[in-house]
Scaffold this motif. Structure first.
Motif, PDB file in Angstrom:
ATOM      1  N   ARG A 155      83.081  53.976 -65.745  1.00 38.17           N
ATOM      2  CA  ARG A 155      83.262  54.310 -67.162  1.00 38.17           C
ATOM      3  C   ARG A 155      84.294  55.427 -67.328  1.00 38.17           C
ATOM      4  NH1 ARG A 155      78.092  55.161 -69.183  1.00 38.17           N
ATOM      5  NH2 ARG A 155      78.129  53.058 -70.017  1.00 38.17           N
ATOM      6  N   VAL A 183      80.882  44.246 -67.069  1.00 35.95           N
ATOM      7  CA  VAL A 183      81.341  45.635 -67.084  1.00 35.95           C
ATOM      8  C   VAL A 183      80.282  46.518 -67.732  1.00 35.95           C
ATOM      9  CG1 VAL A 183      83.098  47.242 -67.961  1.00 35.95           C
ATOM     10  CG2 VAL A 183      83.780  45.002 -67.071  1.00 35.95           C
ATOM     11  N   SER A 184      79.750  46.091 -68.840  1.00 35.00           N
ATOM     12  CA  SER A 184      78.715  46.853 -69.536  1.00 35.00           C
ATOM     13  C   SER A 184      77.489  47.062 -68.654  1.00 35.00           C
ATOM     14  CB  SER A 184      78.321  46.132 -70.829  1.00 35.00           C
ATOM     15  OG  SER A 184      77.264  46.810 -71.467  1.00 35.00           O
ATOM     16  N   GLU A 224      78.282  49.533 -65.792  1.00 36.51           N
ATOM     17  CA  GLU A 224      78.391  50.915 -66.273  1.00 36.51           C
ATOM     18  C   GLU A 224      77.037  51.512 -66.602  1.00 36.51           C
ATOM     19  OE1 GLU A 224      82.915  51.009 -68.112  1.00 36.51           O
ATOM     20  OE2 GLU A 224      81.235  51.236 -69.481  1.00 36.51           O
ATOM     21  N   THR A 249      89.041  49.575 -73.159  1.00 36.58           N
ATOM     22  CA  THR A 249      87.702  49.208 -73.614  1.00 36.58           C
ATOM     23  C   THR A 249      87.034  48.437 -72.477  1.00 36.58           C
ATOM     24  OG1 THR A 249      88.445  47.089 -74.480  1.00 36.58           O
ATOM     25  CG2 THR A 249      88.488  48.982 -76.017  1.00 36.58           C
ATOM     26  N   GLN A 250      85.739  48.205 -72.620  1.00 30.69           N
ATOM     27  CA  GLN A 250      85.062  47.380 -71.623  1.00 30.69           C
ATOM     28  C   GLN A 250      85.677  45.982 -71.592  1.00 30.69           C
ATOM     29  OE1 GLN A 250      80.899  47.636 -72.694  1.00 30.69           O
ATOM     30  NE2 GLN A 250      80.585  49.433 -71.383  1.00 30.69           N
ATOM     31  N   ARG A 289      87.743  54.126 -66.583  1.00 33.34           N
ATOM     32  CA  ARG A 289      88.155  53.197 -67.651  1.00 33.34           C
ATOM     33  C   ARG A 289      88.628  53.975 -68.867  1.00 33.34           C
ATOM     34  NH1 ARG A 289      85.481  51.696 -72.029  1.00 33.34           N
ATOM     35  NH2 ARG A 289      83.401  52.248 -71.291  1.00 33.34           N
TER      36      ARG A 289
END
Length: 79
Positions: free
Chosen positions: A15, A39-40, A43, A24-25, A18
Protein backbone atom coordinates in the motif's frame (compact mmCIF):
# COMPACT_ATOMS: atom_id res chain seq x y z
CA UNK A 1 6.77 -12.71 14.57
CA UNK A 2 3.89 -14.66 13.22
CA UNK A 3 2.93 -15.38 9.63
CA UNK A 4 -0.04 -13.09 10.14
CA UNK A 5 2.25 -10.23 11.19
CA UNK A 6 4.36 -10.70 8.07
CA UNK A 7 1.27 -10.78 5.82
CA UNK A 8 -0.01 -7.59 7.45
CA UNK A 9 3.37 -5.90 7.01
CA UNK A 10 3.54 -7.02 3.38
CA UNK A 11 0.12 -5.51 2.74
CA UNK A 12 1.15 -2.25 4.37
CA UNK A 13 4.37 -2.16 2.36
CA UNK A 14 2.53 -2.71 -0.92
CA UNK A 15 0.00 0.00 0.00
CA UNK A 16 2.77 2.47 0.93
CA UNK A 17 4.70 1.85 -2.28
CA UNK A 18 1.51 2.04 -4.35
CA UNK A 19 0.63 5.40 -2.83
CA UNK A 20 4.17 6.71 -3.38
CA UNK A 21 3.67 5.96 -7.07
CA UNK A 22 0.27 7.67 -6.90
CA UNK A 23 -1.50 4.53 -8.08
CA UNK A 24 -4.97 3.40 -7.15
CA UNK A 25 -5.56 -0.25 -6.34
CA UNK A 26 -7.16 -0.60 -9.76
CA UNK A 27 -4.17 1.07 -11.41
CA UNK A 28 -1.73 -1.26 -9.69
CA UNK A 29 -3.90 -4.24 -10.55
CA UNK A 30 -3.93 -3.21 -14.21
CA UNK A 31 -0.14 -2.86 -14.30
CA UNK A 32 0.36 -6.17 -12.47
CA UNK A 33 -2.31 -7.98 -14.47
CA UNK A 34 -4.17 -9.12 -11.36
CA UNK A 35 -7.76 -8.53 -10.28
CA UNK A 36 -8.31 -5.28 -8.32
CA UNK A 37 -9.90 -7.30 -5.51
CA UNK A 38 -6.64 -9.22 -5.22
CA UNK A 39 -4.71 -6.03 -4.51
CA UNK A 40 -7.30 -4.99 -1.94
CA UNK A 41 -7.24 -8.36 -0.19
CA UNK A 42 -3.43 -8.44 -0.09
CA UNK A 43 -3.19 -4.92 1.29
CA UNK A 44 -5.68 -5.80 4.04
CA UNK A 45 -3.89 -9.11 4.75
CA UNK A 46 -7.10 -11.00 4.07
CA UNK A 47 -5.51 -13.44 1.64
CA UNK A 48 -2.18 -15.15 1.17
CA UNK A 49 -0.92 -14.02 -2.20
CA UNK A 50 0.81 -16.46 -4.47
CA UNK A 51 4.36 -15.93 -5.61
CA UNK A 52 3.17 -15.17 -9.14
CA UNK A 53 0.90 -12.34 -7.99
CA UNK A 54 3.54 -10.91 -5.63
CA UNK A 55 6.15 -11.08 -8.39
CA UNK A 56 3.88 -9.20 -10.80
CA UNK A 57 2.91 -6.63 -8.14
CA UNK A 58 6.54 -6.01 -7.20
CA UNK A 59 7.44 -5.49 -10.87
CA UNK A 60 4.51 -3.10 -11.28
CA UNK A 61 5.82 -1.16 -8.28
CA UNK A 62 9.31 -0.98 -9.80
CA UNK A 63 11.01 -3.22 -7.29
CA UNK A 64 12.02 -6.83 -6.91
CA UNK A 65 10.09 -9.42 -4.97
CA UNK A 66 13.04 -9.93 -2.62
CA UNK A 67 13.22 -6.19 -1.85
CA UNK A 68 9.48 -6.08 -1.21
CA UNK A 69 9.62 -9.02 1.20
CA UNK A 70 12.73 -7.63 2.94
CA UNK A 71 10.95 -4.31 3.47
CA UNK A 72 7.93 -6.15 4.87
CA UNK A 73 10.18 -8.13 7.23
CA UNK A 74 11.78 -4.91 8.40
CA UNK A 75 8.36 -3.33 8.88
CA UNK A 76 7.21 -6.34 10.92
CA UNK A 77 10.37 -6.29 13.01
CA UNK A 78 11.57 -9.67 11.80
CA UNK A 79 15.12 -8.50 11.22
Amino acid sequence: MTKEALLEALGKEIRARRKLKKLTQAGLALRANVHPNTVSLIERAETVAGVDALFDISNALGTTLSQLIKAAEDRAGLR
